[in-house]
Write an enzyme that holds these catalytic residues in place. Sequence first.
Site, mmCIF file in Angstrom:
data_model
loop_
_atom_site.group_PDB
_atom_site.id
_atom_site.type_symbol
_atom_site.label_atom_id
_atom_site.label_comp_id
_atom_site.label_asym_id
_atom_site.label_seq_id
_atom_site.Cartn_x
_atom_site.Cartn_y
_atom_site.Cartn_z
ATOM 1 N N THR A 1 -92.067 -12.485 -22.776
ATOM 2 C CA THR A 1 -92.556 -11.989 -21.488
ATOM 3 C C THR A 1 -93.623 -10.906 -21.611
ATOM 4 O O THR A 1 -94.391 -10.675 -20.682
ATOM 5 C CB THR A 1 -91.403 -11.422 -20.641
ATOM 6 O OG1 THR A 1 -90.788 -10.340 -21.340
ATOM 7 C CG2 THR A 1 -90.365 -12.499 -20.335
ATOM 8 N N ASP A 2 -93.686 -10.235 -22.761
ATOM 9 C CA ASP A 2 -94.571 -9.067 -22.872
ATOM 10 C C ASP A 2 -96.039 -9.403 -22.635
ATOM 11 O O ASP A 2 -96.784 -8.609 -22.052
ATOM 12 C CB ASP A 2 -94.417 -8.401 -24.240
ATOM 13 C CG ASP A 2 -93.132 -7.602 -24.356
ATOM 14 O OD1 ASP A 2 -92.420 -7.464 -23.336
ATOM 15 O OD2 ASP A 2 -92.833 -7.106 -25.455
ATOM 16 N N SER B 1 -93.721 -11.969 -28.084
ATOM 17 C CA SER B 1 -95.092 -12.191 -27.598
ATOM 18 C C SER B 1 -95.991 -10.983 -27.813
ATOM 19 O O SER B 1 -97.212 -11.093 -27.710
ATOM 20 C CB SER B 1 -95.092 -12.598 -26.124
ATOM 21 O OG SER B 1 -94.668 -11.539 -25.295
ATOM 22 N N THR C 1 -87.956 -13.573 -25.961
ATOM 23 C CA THR C 1 -86.595 -13.248 -25.542
ATOM 24 C C THR C 1 -85.771 -14.475 -25.217
ATOM 25 O O THR C 1 -84.557 -14.500 -25.443
ATOM 26 C CB THR C 1 -86.628 -12.302 -24.316
ATOM 27 O OG1 THR C 1 -87.302 -11.107 -24.684
ATOM 28 C CG2 THR C 1 -85.237 -11.967 -23.825
#
Length: 347
Positions: free
Chosen positions: A115-116, A82, A35
Amino acid sequence: MKFKAVASSILLAFCCSGFAMAKLSHVVILATGGTIAGSAPSDTQTVGYKAGAVGIDTLINAVPAIKNVAQVDGEQVANIGSNEITSDVILKLSNRVNELLARDDVDGVVITHGTDTLDETPYFLNLTVKSNKPVVFTAAMRPSTAISADGPMNLLEAVTLAADKNAAGRGVTVVLNDRIGAARFVTKTNATTIDTFKAPEQGYLGVFVGGKPQFETRSDKINTLRSVFDVRSLKKLPQVVIIYGYQDDPEYMWDAAIANHADGIIYVGTGAGSVSKRSRAGIEKAEKKGIIVVRTSRTGSGVVPEDSSQPGLVGDSLNPAKARILLMTALTETRDPKLIQQYFHQY
């Protein structure tokens, strides 16, 4: 003439000394997408954007203040969300970080990441990086095109931390939203909010105040240079899968893992890692095939205790995703269950 030569020498020495004092740390930024490098048609769009649309040079140029805290170079290792990160990518990333930190002219490394799965990759590097130099991950919850995008400040703080000598020897860290988290403990706790990354049980290592890092504590878990794990010569990592426990969880999930030659299985148990009759049967079949099984908890926090009435090893306080990373890494070193259990308590 002699006086002028002496004066010139003194001036030159003074200038060189001043330059040495003002010399900035050299930080390399490795970009993987996510992101923080995302782009959307509208500046109000914070969902449905394209992750990894922006390259590393654009990210760096968007934060001119970076040049005031470090000498920075950028490399594009990957440019994906990610959720698409694989064990091949994290192995490549770990090896590149080790190559960079072995150089005398590199003082620290920053990695931009989605971030995932940001609780997974930093922990893998925490186990496999062979240096005390700072390794700092950062990310964003809003794409680069959004109003009040959080990526630029997160990147600036990550570079500032990687250039700070006080960050050395603290293991791999994760910096978002002014907080400094340990890779071992930090995790994503909310699907969408800016302050999603937290260490609910153990807390943060420190915070940024007025643009400067302030450390409050450190982790006693083994990491980086003290770690026994060395993956620098490996081309592939063992296969470890995760099976989730719930009411009526089926035994055939275990059959599928066994049939697909899993090297290890993380079981996400209810409560303190408890196992249903169906999953107990699955664990027994897996262990007969030599597959290492580790129980974790689906509650999100707490330590899974060792219990002789329950099968398998225990994941200590690691969440299922981090437990998978540790088991995958441990299996590169040993298949001894007792030693692997020890790793789960120490790392």
